[in-house]
Enzyme design. Sequence first.
Site, PDB file in Angstrom:
ATOM      1  N   LYS A 201       0.629  -1.134   0.065  1.00  0.00           N
ATOM      2  CA  LYS A 201       0.252   0.275  -0.060  1.00  0.00           C
ATOM      3  C   LYS A 201       0.737   1.083  -0.166  1.00  0.00           C
ATOM      4  CE  LYS A 201      -2.092   2.627   2.938  1.00  0.00           C
ATOM      5  NZ  LYS A 201      -1.565   3.892   1.737  1.00  0.00           N
ATOM      6  N   GLY A 254       7.605   5.127   7.561  1.00  0.00           N
ATOM      7  CA  GLY A 254       6.240   6.158   7.610  1.00  0.00           C
ATOM      8  C   GLY A 254       6.680   6.837   9.378  1.00  0.00           C
ATOM      9  N   SER A 255       6.118   7.704   9.465  1.00  0.00           N
ATOM     10  CA  SER A 255       6.084   8.340  11.064  1.00  0.00           C
ATOM     11  C   SER A 255       6.753   7.100  12.252  1.00  0.00           C
ATOM     12  CB  SER A 255       5.500   9.878  11.238  1.00  0.00           C
ATOM     13  OG  SER A 255       3.729   8.773  11.546  1.00  0.00           O
ATOM     14  N   THR A 256       7.039   7.851  13.104  1.00  0.00           N
ATOM     15  CA  THR A 256       7.787   7.162  14.377  1.00  0.00           C
ATOM     16  C   THR A 256       5.804   6.981  15.304  1.00  0.00           C
ATOM     17  OG1 THR A 256       9.616   8.081  14.977  1.00  0.00           O
ATOM     18  CG2 THR A 256       8.249   7.141  16.442  1.00  0.00           C
ATOM     19  N   GLU A 257       4.767   8.788  14.749  1.00  0.00           N
ATOM     20  CA  GLU A 257       3.627   7.852  15.422  1.00  0.00           C
ATOM     21  C   GLU A 257       3.076   7.035  15.393  1.00  0.00           C
ATOM     22  OE1 GLU A 257       1.618  11.472  14.412  1.00  0.00           O
ATOM     23  OE2 GLU A 257      -0.267  11.148  15.893  1.00  0.00           O
ATOM     24  N   ILE A 258       2.908   6.854  13.706  1.00  0.00           N
ATOM     25  CA  ILE A 258       2.061   5.857  13.101  1.00  0.00           C
ATOM     26  C   ILE A 258       3.031   3.999  13.772  1.00  0.00           C
ATOM     27  CG2 ILE A 258       1.035   5.243  10.775  1.00  0.00           C
ATOM     28  CD1 ILE A 258      -0.256   7.322  11.968  1.00  0.00           C
ATOM     29  N   GLY A 259       3.812   4.198  12.792  1.00  0.00           N
ATOM     30  CA  GLY A 259       5.039   2.744  13.492  1.00  0.00           C
ATOM     31  C   GLY A 259       4.382   2.363  14.896  1.00  0.00           C
ATOM     32  N   GLU A 276      10.250   0.943   9.279  1.00  0.00           N
ATOM     33  CA  GLU A 276      11.466   2.308   9.387  1.00  0.00           C
ATOM     34  C   GLU A 276      10.836   4.269   9.561  1.00  0.00           C
ATOM     35  OE1 GLU A 276      14.478   2.059   8.396  1.00  0.00           O
ATOM     36  OE2 GLU A 276      14.758  -0.543   8.413  1.00  0.00           O
ATOM     37  N   CYS A 310      13.917  10.658   5.776  1.00  0.00           N
ATOM     38  CA  CYS A 310      13.586  10.530   7.130  1.00  0.00           C
ATOM     39  C   CYS A 310      15.320  10.768   7.321  1.00  0.00           C
ATOM     40  CB  CYS A 310      13.417   8.879   6.952  1.00  0.00           C
ATOM     41  SG  CYS A 310      14.875   7.895   6.183  1.00  0.00           S
ATOM     42  N   GLU A 408      10.766  16.297  14.067  1.00  0.00           N
ATOM     43  CA  GLU A 408      11.066  16.243  12.797  1.00  0.00           C
ATOM     44  C   GLU A 408      10.037  17.465  11.978  1.00  0.00           C
ATOM     45  OE1 GLU A 408       9.279  12.413  11.421  1.00  0.00           O
ATOM     46  OE2 GLU A 408      11.397  12.222   9.796  1.00  0.00           O
TER      47      GLU A 408
HETATM   48  P1  NAP Z   1       2.978   8.183   7.766  1.00  0.00           P
HETATM   49  O1  NAP Z   1       2.103   9.468   7.888  1.00  0.00           O
HETATM   50  O2  NAP Z   1       3.331   7.571   8.596  1.00  0.00           O
HETATM   51  O3  NAP Z   1       2.529   7.145   6.830  1.00  0.00           O
HETATM   52  C1  NAP Z   1       3.166   6.108   5.807  1.00  0.00           C
HETATM   53  C2  NAP Z   1       2.374   5.121   5.477  1.00  0.00           C
HETATM   54  O4  NAP Z   1       1.563   4.509   6.169  1.00  0.00           O
HETATM   55  C3  NAP Z   1       0.900   6.036   4.428  1.00  0.00           C
HETATM   56  O5  NAP Z   1       1.214   4.885   3.321  1.00  0.00           O
HETATM   57  C4  NAP Z   1      -0.591   6.066   5.542  1.00  0.00           C
HETATM   58  O6  NAP Z   1      -1.404   5.901   5.067  1.00  0.00           O
HETATM   59  C5  NAP Z   1      -0.107   4.859   6.603  1.00  0.00           C
HETATM   60  N1  NAP Z   1      -0.933   4.689   7.325  1.00  0.00           N
HETATM   61  C6  NAP Z   1      -1.244   5.732   8.388  1.00  0.00           C
HETATM   62  N2  NAP Z   1      -2.418   5.625   9.351  1.00  0.00           N
HETATM   63  C7  NAP Z   1      -1.887   4.128   9.166  1.00  0.00           C
HETATM   64  C8  NAP Z   1      -2.626   3.094  10.068  1.00  0.00           C
HETATM   65  N3  NAP Z   1      -3.238   3.446  11.067  1.00  0.00           N
HETATM   66  N4  NAP Z   1      -2.638   1.760   9.771  1.00  0.00           N
HETATM   67  C9  NAP Z   1      -1.229   1.119   9.258  1.00  0.00           C
HETATM   68  N5  NAP Z   1      -1.064   2.881   7.696  1.00  0.00           N
HETATM   69  C10 NAP Z   1      -1.443   3.509   8.436  1.00  0.00           C
HETATM   70  O7  NAP Z   1       4.009   9.357   7.553  1.00  0.00           O
HETATM   71  P2  NAP Z   1       4.255   9.692   6.047  1.00  0.00           P
HETATM   72  O8  NAP Z   1       3.344  11.339   6.473  1.00  0.00           O
HETATM   73  O9  NAP Z   1       3.429   8.872   5.035  1.00  0.00           O
HETATM   74  O10 NAP Z   1       5.566  10.162   5.636  1.00  0.00           O
HETATM   75  C11 NAP Z   1       6.781  10.758   6.758  1.00  0.00           C
HETATM   76  C12 NAP Z   1       7.902   9.986   8.003  1.00  0.00           C
HETATM   77  O11 NAP Z   1       8.068   8.826   6.680  1.00  0.00           O
HETATM   78  C13 NAP Z   1       8.361  10.833   8.646  1.00  0.00           C
HETATM   79  O12 NAP Z   1       8.587  11.058   9.271  1.00  0.00           O
HETATM   80  C14 NAP Z   1       9.677  10.137   7.479  1.00  0.00           C
HETATM   81  O13 NAP Z   1      11.033   9.888   8.745  1.00  0.00           O
HETATM   82  C15 NAP Z   1       9.208   8.744   7.540  1.00  0.00           C
HETATM   83  N6  NAP Z   1      10.052   7.174   6.622  1.00  0.00           N
HETATM   84  C16 NAP Z   1      10.919   7.363   7.445  1.00  0.00           C
HETATM   85  C17 NAP Z   1      11.953   5.784   5.909  1.00  0.00           C
HETATM   86  C18 NAP Z   1      13.222   4.959   6.715  1.00  0.00           C
HETATM   87  O14 NAP Z   1      13.823   5.137   6.250  1.00  0.00           O
HETATM   88  N7  NAP Z   1      13.577   4.828   8.533  1.00  0.00           N
HETATM   89  C19 NAP Z   1      12.379   6.947   4.993  1.00  0.00           C
HETATM   90  C20 NAP Z   1      11.092   7.175   4.740  1.00  0.00           C
HETATM   91  C21 NAP Z   1      10.381   8.304   5.426  1.00  0.00           C
HETATM   92  P3  NAP Z   1      -1.928   7.789   4.408  1.00  0.00           P
HETATM   93  O15 NAP Z   1      -0.761   8.298   3.242  1.00  0.00           O
HETATM   94  O16 NAP Z   1      -3.822   7.499   3.960  1.00  0.00           O
HETATM   95  O17 NAP Z   1      -1.637   8.046   5.480  1.00  0.00           O
END
Ligand code: NAP
Length: 504
Positions: A201, A254-259, A276, A310, A408
């Site tokens: 997804k 994705g974000s730490t919060e959703i992780g 990640e 990230c 962040e």
């Molecule tokens: P995000 O809001 O956490 O979303 C990431 C993914 O998770 C999206 O596909 C999102 O869907 C999905 N999601 C949201 N809520 C969910 C839930 N309750 N259950 C399952 N999936 C859910 O992150 P983002 O804003 O897209 O990306 C930015 C973040 O990613 C930053 O914090 C960045 O540091 C981090 N990141 C980390 C790395 C790494 O390798 N460590 C690499 C790149 C980015 P939706 O799109 O519908 O919200």
Amino acid sequence: MNEMTTIDRTQRAYSPAAQAFLARKPALFINNEWVSSSHDKVIEVEDPTSGKIVGHVVDASDRDVDRAVAAARAAFDDGRWSGLPPMVRDRTMNRLADLLEANADLFAELEAIDNGKAKGMAGAVDVPGAISQLRFMAGWASKVAGETTAPYTMPAGAVFSYTLKEPVGVCAQIVPWNFPLLMAALKIAPALAAGCTIVLKPAEQTSITALKLADLVAEAGFPAGVLNVITGNGHTAGDRMVKHPDVDKIAFTGSTEIGKLINRNATETLKHVTLELGGKSPVVVMPDVDVAATAAGVSGAIWFNAGQVCVAGSRLYAHRSVFDQVLEGMAQNAPFWAPRASLDPEAHMGAIISKEQHDKVMGYIEAGKRDGASVALGGDAPSNGGGYFVNPTILVDVNPQMSVVREEIFGPVVVAQRFDDLDEVAREANNTCYGLGAGVWTKDATTMLKLAGKIKAGTVWGNCHAVIDAALPFGGYKESGIGHEQGRLGIEAYLETKTVIIQM
Ligand code: NAP
């Protein structure tokens, strides 16, 4: 008026191929077929450069997710992928890489349209990066191996004991919007090499290149059900994937919060989870550097991809003796990173992904100013073109309590601070809940090695930043994640280890 305010940020014309792809009827990729959703909900595709809606994708329902998981489950359980000779899995993955390569320009354009990033950067970084993940991991399909191990407590020959490496099963893979294709490749490549099946997804804002990738899956020769692509919202489709009893592993970026939320939600069914997550990466500049080269490097560390990285070098610590010169050098580099239309051939930095993210970034800058920070560069948002632009920004006069230093921002905003000695800067670099990446700039090898040892981060770069390579493991310390991608650890994350003990 300076150069940054006179740039024409009007989006350029899309190619006929990109227009045709964006005009396609919204559909999901399940069992190697394009299928309609069980309901008629869609998500708008917005070009962040213009703010215009340029297409629609499916907002997958629970039934759609169930259908995709069922396809992946059947494909895993009958061994139509894991049972193939590793050579065939390797070849099929390389064929997908070949097809990506053949369509590289279209992928770069679609990424630029959908994400707002500069097409030149997508063509130089995102697309080749995705190809190399597939090619590197394809080789692991034939290298994964268990071992024979003599038991500790039994006489020689009493038992024959060995381990087997087996694919973990059906993987739900959820990726963010900042490097949509590259993040998808980082997820699917090790899973496919291991023999797993997948429901992928992409983020709701950036589904286009994952869908275009799906277009190539059947052509590459993957059996039906091995790689399924679902578009939809995280809190609905993503949540269903995470809680689904037929999913064996969650791989999330994705974000730490959703992780954290995903980790909690996956506990009920005790799925394997790799995460990640976010970062607030420090960049340390020592007094002995070549200032011009370092200023260019630390500018790229924060302004590449509009800071939506990230591992963005978002906390700059420059030694007091070179602080002013480094900031002057960054100001000289800023025009190179001036935000432009993503399809402008001169663009190095594009738009911010969405109005929401743009307002969040600007909100942080305002909060920083309220807390006493000063804007040394940028801090403003060019409004021409209709999109979501933020100029390269440097904040100074900051302290560790400010939200701009702790949180962040995920935008082109760096907080710059002075330091006097190595222990002090190591302490400040580690003064964060994150631990994803860090940069150290120095000519002195001893200083480099000392700081590489002291900084708590999954990757430390020396005299460079954000360099990733498919062979080198990537993961986070502290609240930046669990597990690794890339390298041997990347494939291990998709394998179970089975021990076999046979009495002789
Ligand atoms: P995000 O809001 O956490 O979303 C990431 C993914 O998770 C999206 O596909 C999102 O869907 C999905 N999601 C949201 N809520 C969910 C839930 N309750 N259950 C399952 N999936 C859910 O992150 P983002 O804003 O897209 O990306 C930015 C973040 O990613 C930053 O914090 C960045 O540091 C981090 N990141 C980390 C790395 C790494 O390798 N460590 C690499 C790149 C980015 P939706 O799109 O519908 O919200």
